[in-house]
Design an enzyme around this catalytic site. Structure first.
Site, PDB file in Angstrom:
ATOM      1  N   SER A 106     -58.915 -14.929 -14.149  1.00  0.00           N
ATOM      2  CA  SER A 106     -58.230 -14.051 -13.183  1.00  0.00           C
ATOM      3  C   SER A 106     -57.226 -14.840 -12.355  1.00  0.00           C
ATOM      4  O   SER A 106     -56.105 -14.382 -12.111  1.00  0.00           O
ATOM      5  CB  SER A 106     -59.259 -13.419 -12.239  1.00  0.00           C
ATOM      6  OG  SER A 106     -60.086 -12.537 -12.943  1.00  0.00           O
ATOM      7  N   ARG A 117     -52.860 -14.778 -12.283  1.00  0.00           N
ATOM      8  CA  ARG A 117     -52.137 -14.547 -11.024  1.00  0.00           C
ATOM      9  C   ARG A 117     -51.243 -15.731 -10.679  1.00  0.00           C
ATOM     10  O   ARG A 117     -50.129 -15.561 -10.180  1.00  0.00           O
ATOM     11  CB  ARG A 117     -53.149 -14.255  -9.904  1.00  0.00           C
ATOM     12  CG  ARG A 117     -53.774 -12.848 -10.061  1.00  0.00           C
ATOM     13  CD  ARG A 117     -55.094 -12.735  -9.330  1.00  0.00           C
ATOM     14  NE  ARG A 117     -55.633 -11.383  -9.301  1.00  0.00           N
ATOM     15  CZ  ARG A 117     -56.341 -10.817 -10.296  1.00  0.00           C
ATOM     16  NH1 ARG A 117     -56.580 -11.491 -11.411  1.00  0.00           N
ATOM     17  NH2 ARG A 117     -56.813  -9.594 -10.165  1.00  0.00           N
ATOM     18  N   SER A 168     -61.782  -1.296  -9.165  1.00  0.00           N
ATOM     19  CA  SER A 168     -61.046  -2.107 -10.137  1.00  0.00           C
ATOM     20  C   SER A 168     -60.043  -3.020  -9.454  1.00  0.00           C
ATOM     21  O   SER A 168     -59.089  -2.564  -8.820  1.00  0.00           O
ATOM     22  CB  SER A 168     -60.310  -1.203 -11.134  1.00  0.00           C
ATOM     23  OG  SER A 168     -59.362  -1.970 -11.857  1.00  0.00           O
ATOM     24  N   GLN A 217     -58.024  -4.795 -11.061  1.00  0.00           N
ATOM     25  CA  GLN A 217     -56.761  -4.701 -11.806  1.00  0.00           C
ATOM     26  C   GLN A 217     -55.895  -3.579 -11.246  1.00  0.00           C
ATOM     27  O   GLN A 217     -54.677  -3.740 -11.091  1.00  0.00           O
ATOM     28  CB  GLN A 217     -57.041  -4.477 -13.291  1.00  0.00           C
ATOM     29  CG  GLN A 217     -57.707  -5.691 -13.933  1.00  0.00           C
ATOM     30  CD  GLN A 217     -58.014  -5.501 -15.401  1.00  0.00           C
ATOM     31  OE1 GLN A 217     -57.833  -4.405 -15.944  1.00  0.00           O
ATOM     32  NE2 GLN A 217     -58.487  -6.537 -16.054  1.00  0.00           N
ATOM     33  N   ASP A 228     -68.166  -8.631 -15.302  1.00  0.00           N
ATOM     34  CA  ASP A 228     -67.997  -9.230 -16.629  1.00  0.00           C
ATOM     35  C   ASP A 228     -69.258  -9.964 -17.107  1.00  0.00           C
ATOM     36  O   ASP A 228     -69.289 -10.451 -18.238  1.00  0.00           O
ATOM     37  CB  ASP A 228     -66.816 -10.205 -16.617  1.00  0.00           C
ATOM     38  CG  ASP A 228     -65.486  -9.478 -16.454  1.00  0.00           C
ATOM     39  OD1 ASP A 228     -65.404  -8.292 -16.805  1.00  0.00           O
ATOM     40  OD2 ASP A 228     -64.526 -10.113 -15.961  1.00  0.00           O
ATOM     41  N   ARG A 256     -69.361  -2.073 -23.729  1.00  0.00           N
ATOM     42  CA  ARG A 256     -70.323  -3.186 -23.652  1.00  0.00           C
ATOM     43  C   ARG A 256     -71.774  -2.720 -23.560  1.00  0.00           C
ATOM     44  O   ARG A 256     -72.681  -3.497 -23.864  1.00  0.00           O
ATOM     45  CB  ARG A 256     -69.965  -4.116 -22.486  1.00  0.00           C
ATOM     46  CG  ARG A 256     -68.728  -4.937 -22.807  1.00  0.00           C
ATOM     47  CD  ARG A 256     -68.330  -5.904 -21.718  1.00  0.00           C
ATOM     48  NE  ARG A 256     -67.255  -6.767 -22.209  1.00  0.00           N
ATOM     49  CZ  ARG A 256     -66.462  -7.489 -21.447  1.00  0.00           C
ATOM     50  NH1 ARG A 256     -66.619  -7.481 -20.120  1.00  0.00           N
ATOM     51  NH2 ARG A 256     -65.519  -8.246 -21.976  1.00  0.00           N
ATOM     52  N   ARG A 259     -66.766 -11.535 -24.762  1.00  0.00           N
ATOM     53  CA  ARG A 259     -68.027 -11.695 -24.014  1.00  0.00           C
ATOM     54  C   ARG A 259     -69.238 -11.222 -24.823  1.00  0.00           C
ATOM     55  O   ARG A 259     -70.352 -11.690 -24.594  1.00  0.00           O
ATOM     56  CB  ARG A 259     -67.941 -11.002 -22.655  1.00  0.00           C
ATOM     57  CG  ARG A 259     -66.828 -11.577 -21.794  1.00  0.00           C
ATOM     58  CD  ARG A 259     -66.999 -11.372 -20.318  1.00  0.00           C
ATOM     59  NE  ARG A 259     -65.731 -11.571 -19.628  1.00  0.00           N
ATOM     60  CZ  ARG A 259     -65.213 -12.768 -19.296  1.00  0.00           C
ATOM     61  NH1 ARG A 259     -65.877 -13.881 -19.563  1.00  0.00           N
ATOM     62  NH2 ARG A 259     -64.046 -12.851 -18.692  1.00  0.00           N
TER      63      ARG A 259
HETATM   64  C1  S3P Z   1     -60.126  -8.591 -13.589  1.00  0.00           C
HETATM   65  C2  S3P Z   1     -60.771  -7.470 -13.107  1.00  0.00           C
HETATM   66  C3  S3P Z   1     -61.895  -6.825 -13.809  1.00  0.00           C
HETATM   67  C4  S3P Z   1     -62.503  -7.727 -14.870  1.00  0.00           C
HETATM   68  C5  S3P Z   1     -61.448  -8.410 -15.705  1.00  0.00           C
HETATM   69  C6  S3P Z   1     -60.543  -9.259 -14.836  1.00  0.00           C
HETATM   70  C7  S3P Z   1     -58.999  -9.163 -12.822  1.00  0.00           C
HETATM   71  O1  S3P Z   1     -61.405  -5.643 -14.441  1.00  0.00           O
HETATM   72  O2  S3P Z   1     -63.360  -6.981 -15.706  1.00  0.00           O
HETATM   73  O3  S3P Z   1     -62.054  -9.236 -16.681  1.00  0.00           O
HETATM   74  O4  S3P Z   1     -58.590 -10.303 -13.099  1.00  0.00           O
HETATM   75  O5  S3P Z   1     -58.513  -8.487 -11.901  1.00  0.00           O
HETATM   76  P1  S3P Z   1     -61.368  -4.220 -13.686  1.00  0.00           P
HETATM   77  O6  S3P Z   1     -60.371  -4.292 -12.615  1.00  0.00           O
HETATM   78  O7  S3P Z   1     -60.956  -3.251 -14.764  1.00  0.00           O
HETATM   79  O8  S3P Z   1     -62.774  -3.998 -13.207  1.00  0.00           O
END
Ligand code: S3P
Length: 442
Positions: A27, A31, A172, A174, A324, A355, A402
Site C-alpha cells: 500500500s 502511494r 475501503s 481504496q 487482507d 476469498r 494471498r
Molecule cells: C488497500 C486497501 C484494501 C486492501 C488492498 C490494499 C490499499 O482494499 O484489501 O489490498 O492499499 O488502500 P479495499 O480498500 O478494497 O478494502
C-alpha cells in the site's frame, strides 16, 4: 508482465528459525510512487516493493509523464510532473492484478483534463469499480465501463472537478484514497467521511508531501478534508516491511512446532495490525522488539514462537484492520484447538478472488473442517495435529496471491503436503516468498 503459471507443492519442512526481512509495504509503495510522481522535483524511495502490482503503478506514472527510475543500489528516483499536469497516456494502462493501482489512479485522472483507459487481468476485470465510479462521477468525471461497472473502462477527467463530501458506503481505503486524490486537483475542499477507520497511509503520506489535509472526529466518524489544487513538494520515503506479507510467517511460525522466527522491520500501523491482536487472542507467542518509527509509520521486529492456538470468535469490528489477512488466519484456525467463527466479511468476496469460497474449498481439500456462510467461515481446528494435505487433488489459487501463500503455509503444517495449481500470482506482492520459506526452514 504477468509470470507463466507455476504448479508447486509445499511439504512439511520442520521449524521456522532465524531472522527474515519481508519486502516493502504494498500500500505504501503504490502511494510513494504516485505522490512522488505528482510532486515538483525529485523524490527518492527506499525499500519499495518490487512486485508486479507496484511495477504496474510505476509504469502508469511514466505514462502520465513522471520520470521513474530504479538506481543501482535499489533506490527508486522519481521526478514528478506536478499536480494538474498529468499527461494523457498514449496507451491503455495495464493494471495487471492490481486493484489498488486501478482505483487510486482513477482518482488521479478524474480531476485532470485527460482521458485514460484501464485494463487488467481476468481477476481484476471481475472486480467492482462502481464504488469509485460513483463518487468520481459526482466530482464531474465521466466513464464508459464494461457491463456491471468493471474493467476495461475509459475515464474522462473533469477540469475543473467539483469538490464533494462523500460518506463511504463500504469500509475501503481504496475508495477513500481515490476521492482524496481527485480532491488534490479540485478547487476548494473535498471531504471523505469514514464511519469505520481503514488504513490511513494516504493521509499520512500526503501530509508528508506537503498537502493540506485535516483529519477530525465527528460523532464517532472520521472526517478527512483535503484542500485542492495543492502543490506537492518532493520528499524521501522509506517504506517499512509489509505486515500483510509478514502475516504468512507469523502464522507459519505459530503453527509449525519448534519454530522461533524473527521477522525484521514490520510495519505496525494500528489500521493494519488486526491479525497480531487476533493471533494473540488465540494464544500466539509474538513479541514486539525494538519498536521505532520508519517513514512516519510505527515499526517493530516480531519474534514469533510456536504455540498451541485456540479457536476464537473474531470481532467483525476488527476486519478493516486485517482485511487482507483473513485467508492466512483461516489457516491458523484450521490448526487451532476448538472452533473459530468469523462474520461480517462480505468484502472478502470481492478481493482478487472470492476469498471465503476460495479458502473454504482449499482448506477442505487439504483436510480441514470448514463451513462457509454468506459473510464468514466457521472452522473446526485439528488441535495442532497436521492437516492431511491435498492427497486427492490440488488447490486452486484463482489468480489470488494471498490464497496461494496461505495454502503454502498450510502445506508446511500438513502431513502429506499441499499442491497449488499456480503460485505465479505470488509475484504480485511478495516475489521473495518462496526464498524466505526456504531460508527460514533450512
Ligand atoms: C488497500 C486497501 C484494501 C486492501 C488492498 C490494499 C490499499 O482494499 O484489501 O489490498 O492499499 O488502500 P479495499 O480498500 O478494497 O478494502
Amino acid at each position: 508482465m504477468t509470470s507463466p503459471p507455476m504448479r508447486q507443492t509445499f511439504s512439511p519442512r520442520g521449524p521456522l528459525k532465524g531472522a527474515i526481512r519481508v519486502p516493502g509495504d504494498k500500500s505504501i509503495s503504490h502511494r510513494a510512487l504516485m505522490f512522488a510522481g505528482l510532486a515538483v522535483g525529485r523524490s527518492r524511495i527506499t525499500g519499495l516493493l518490487e512486485g508486479e502490482d507496484v511495477l504496474a503503478t510505476a509504469a502508469a506514472m511514466r505514462q502520465f509523464g513522471a520520470h521513474v527510475e530504479r538506481e543501482g543500489d535499489g533506490t527508486w528516483s522519481v521526478e514528478g510532473v506536478g499536480v494538474g499536469s498529468l499527461l494523457e497516456p498514449k496507451l491503455a494502462l495495464d493494471m495487471g492484478n492490481s486493484g489498488t493501482s486501478t482505483r487510486l489512479l482513477m482518482g488521479l485522472v478524474a480531476s485532470h483534463a485527460i482521458t485514460a483507459t484501464f485494463t487488467g487481468d481476468a481477476s481484476l476485470s471481475g472486480r467492482p469499480m462502481k464504488r469509485v465510479i460513483d463518487p468520481l462521477s459526482q466530482m464531474g468525471a465521466s466513464f464508459e465501463a464494461s457491463a456491471g461497472g468493471t474493467l476495461p473502462l475509459m475515464l474522462r477527467g473533469a477540469s475543473p472537478a467539483v469538490p464533494i463530501t462523500y460518506r463511504l458506503p463500504v469500509a475501503s481505503a481504496q475508495v477513500k484514497s481515490a476521492v482524496l486524490l481527485a480532491g488534490l486537483n479540485t478547487p476548494g475542499i473535498t471531504r471523505v467521511i469514514e464511519p469505520v477507520p481503514t488504513r490511513d497511509h494516504t493521509e499520512r503520506m500526503l501530509t508528508g508531501f506537503g498537502a493540506r489535509l485535516e483529519v477530525a472526529k465527528e460523532n464517532g466518524e472520521t472526517v478527512i478534508a483535503i484542500h485542492g489544487q495543492a502543490d506537492l513538494a518532493p520528499m524521501d520515503v522509506v517504506v517499512p516491511g509489509d505486515p500483510s506479507s509478514a502475516a504468512f510467517f507469523m502464522v507459519a511460525a505459530s503453527i509449525v512446532p519448534g519454530s522461533d522466527l524473527t521477522i525484521l522491520n514490520v510495519g505496525l500501523n494500528p489500521t493494519r495490525a488486526g491479525l497480531l491482536a487476533v493471533l494473540r487472542q488465540m494464544g500466539a507467542d509474538i513479541a514486539e522488539l525494538n519498536p521505532r518509527e520508519v517513514g512516519g509509520e510505527p515499526v517493530a521486529d516480531l519474534r514469533v514462537r510456536h504455540a498451541q492456538l485456540s479457536g476464537v470468535d473474531v470481532d467483525p469490528a476488527i476486519a478493516p484492520a486485517m482485511i487482507d489477512e483473513f485467508p492466512v488466519l483461516f489457516v491458523a484456525a484450521a490448526l487451532a484447538k476448538g472452533t473459530t467463527r468469523t462474520t461480517g466479511l462480505d468484502e472478502l468476496r470481492v478481493k482478487e478472488s472470492d476469498r471465503l469460497a476460495a479458502m473454504a474449498a482449499a482448506l477442505t481439500s487439504a483436510g480441514a473442517r470448514v463451513e462457509e456462510h454468506a459473510d464468514g467461515l466457521t472452522i473446526h481446528g485439528t488441535g495442532g495435529e497436521p492437516l492431511r494435505g491435498t492427497a486427492n487433488g490440488r488447490v486452486k489459487s484463482l489468480l489470488d496471491h494471498r490464497i496461494a501463500m496461505s495454502m503454502a503455509v498450510a502445506g508446511l503444517a500438513s502431513s502429506g503436503g499441499v499442491e497449488i495449481d499456480d503460485t505465479s500470482p505470488i509475484n504480485t506482492s511478495f516475489p521473495t516468498f518462496q526464498r524466505l520459506i526456504a531460508e527460514a526452514t533450512a
